[in-house]
Scaffold this active site. Structure first.
Site, short mmCIF file in Angstrom:
data_model
loop_
_atom_site.label_atom_id
_atom_site.label_comp_id
_atom_site.label_asym_id
_atom_site.label_seq_id
_atom_site.Cartn_x
_atom_site.Cartn_y
_atom_site.Cartn_z
N ASN A 110 0.85 -1.30 0.04
CA ASN A 110 -0.06 -0.09 -0.10
C ASN A 110 0.64 1.22 0.06
OD1 ASN A 110 -0.41 2.14 2.53
ND2 ASN A 110 0.19 0.01 3.30
N PHE A 114 -1.68 8.28 4.71
CA PHE A 114 -2.26 8.55 5.78
C PHE A 114 -3.79 9.39 5.18
CE2 PHE A 114 1.36 9.58 8.78
CZ PHE A 114 1.59 8.20 9.25
N SER A 172 5.68 5.22 8.77
CA SER A 172 5.06 5.01 7.38
C SER A 172 6.00 5.36 6.41
CB SER A 172 3.83 5.60 7.23
OG SER A 172 3.15 5.70 5.96
N ASN A 174 5.00 5.91 3.25
CA ASN A 174 4.25 6.71 2.19
C ASN A 174 3.95 8.09 2.45
OD1 ASN A 174 3.71 4.07 1.03
ND2 ASN A 174 2.46 3.65 2.57
N THR A 175 4.51 8.60 3.42
CA THR A 175 4.56 10.27 3.80
C THR A 175 6.09 10.62 3.55
OG1 THR A 175 2.71 10.31 5.06
CG2 THR A 175 4.04 12.01 5.26
N LYS A 214 5.89 3.50 17.05
CA LYS A 214 5.94 2.48 16.10
C LYS A 214 6.96 2.88 15.01
CE LYS A 214 2.81 -0.05 12.91
NZ LYS A 214 1.55 -0.23 12.72
N ASN A 243 6.18 -1.36 11.26
CA ASN A 243 5.48 -0.83 10.23
C ASN A 243 5.91 -1.68 9.01
OD1 ASN A 243 3.75 0.56 8.58
ND2 ASN A 243 4.20 2.54 10.04
#
Length: 361
Positions: A110, A114, A172, A174-175, A214, A243
């Site tokens: 994915n 967020f 994450s 993805n940011t 995390k 993560n």
């Protein structure tokens, strides 16, 4: 329930992954998915960071981003659940398509970024939940934030009266730039600000809410050393390891493996468990750790505990196993207690830390 899970999976897999996710949320909201908790077993109960967990299995953040179905998830057999990641302001996330099933590997990639409805929407829903429900709040920063640390502080303040615990998600992939907060000086600044905000809210409310951090699995040994050093210098309540990963090692589908984003599911189990054990060795025995990554059965959940986890979480493997999975895992943990002749599942904790810490990353 097994037949229902099989039929449900086949139906949902007719849709693209993000649509299927929305349909599963709707099914939980309407009660279409029946409650299927495992039999309560006192041997599975854990007290971690001052919280009493009925069993050690939780739903990880990422599924219920907007706090739409936390209580419905608990009725599936989870001992706790975690909403979010939620950011101060609503944001759409990255362009679609942004979720990819790797069915041959029971994995998911994915790059959601967020996507969520923001603090205010999630807060209103959590206010309607039972106060005794074990619901954690995973907080993050807006992609375009001018002060990301301030966004985490805002999360502590916004949800303090409804969260049973917090998770600061700095891992994450993805940011852009978010994982930079894992660097030593940045992490020190983040934890100082977040835990100072927690102290202020504790004084106001008379209630201490645990804060977890995390982290990513894609860390060097030096990076793990730095995180452990900073964590141990602050009154943090625990770690969540880990993560999603940027690694694509061992995947069957080379085409989908090329998609950008974080990989989760079965292929993450080995790497995330090795990182968990390394962190357990670094932080010692007293700091709680929640193990995440590739939990698909009672045996994999128990192995996380053997590697050094106090609690475990899952998400992606339920995409393939269906809503009966949490109940099956919890029942399976009871059978492991029978087999091992132990009075508490916590007796397994750390029994294979050295084995997993020596595994290659």
């Amino acid at each position: 329930m097994s037949l229902l899970s099989t039929l449900g999976r086949k139906g949902l897999f007719l849709f693209d992954p993000e649509t299927a996710h929305g349909l599963s949320i709707a099914a939980l909201k309407t009660g279409l998915v029946p409650a299927c908790p495992a039999k309560a077993d006192p041997r599975l109960a854990q007290t971690v960071a001052g919280l009493a967990f009925p069993n050690p299995l939780g739903m990880a953040a990422g599924y219920d981003k907007n706090a739409e179905v936390p209580e419905a998830l608990l009725r599936l057999g989870f001992g706790f659940t975690e909403i979010g990641t939620v950011t101060p302001r609503p944001q759409a996330g990255n362009p679609k398509p942004r979720i990819f099933r790797l069915a041959a590997d029971d994995a998911v990639i994915n790059r959601l970024g967020f996507n969520n409805e923001g603090h205010a929407a999630a807060l209103e829903r959590l206010k309607a939940c039972r106060r005794d429900a074990l619901i954690g709040v995973n907080i993050g920063a807006n992609k375009d934030s001018e002060d990301r640390i301030a966004d985490y502080v805002a999360g502590i303040r916004a949800f303090y009266d409804v969260a049973r615990y917090f998770t600061a998600n700095i891992s994450s992939p993805n940011t852009p730039g978010l994982r930079d907060l894992q660097a030593k000086e940045s992490l020190h600044a983040l934890l100082s600000a977040v835990l100072s905000a927690r102290a202020g809210e504790e004084t106001r409310s008379g209630r201490k809410v645990p804060v977890f951090l995390k982290i990513a699995p894609d860390l060097t040994e030096e990076g793990l050393d730095d995180i452990a050093e900073v964590v141990l210098s602050h009154p943090l309540d625990g770690l969540i390891v880990s993560n999603t990963t940027l690694s694509r090692a061992g995947l069957s589908d080379a085409r989908l493996a090329g998609e950008a984003g974080g990989l989760s599911g079965r292929p993450l189990f080995e790497k995330s468990t090795a990182v968990l054990a390394r962190m357990r060795k670094r932080v010692g025995e007293s700091l709680p750790i929640i193990g995440v990554g590739g939990v698909s059965s009672a045996e994999t959940a128990a192995e996380k505990i053997r590697a050094g986890a106090d609690l475990v979480q899952l998400y992606s493997c339920m995409v393939y196993a269906g809503p009966s999975l949490p109940g099956e895992i919890v029942s399976g943990l009871s059978r492991i207690c029978d087999r091992e002749q132990i009075a508490s599942i916590s007796a397994l904790r750390g029994t294979r830390t050295a084995h997993w810490a020596d595994r290659p990353l």
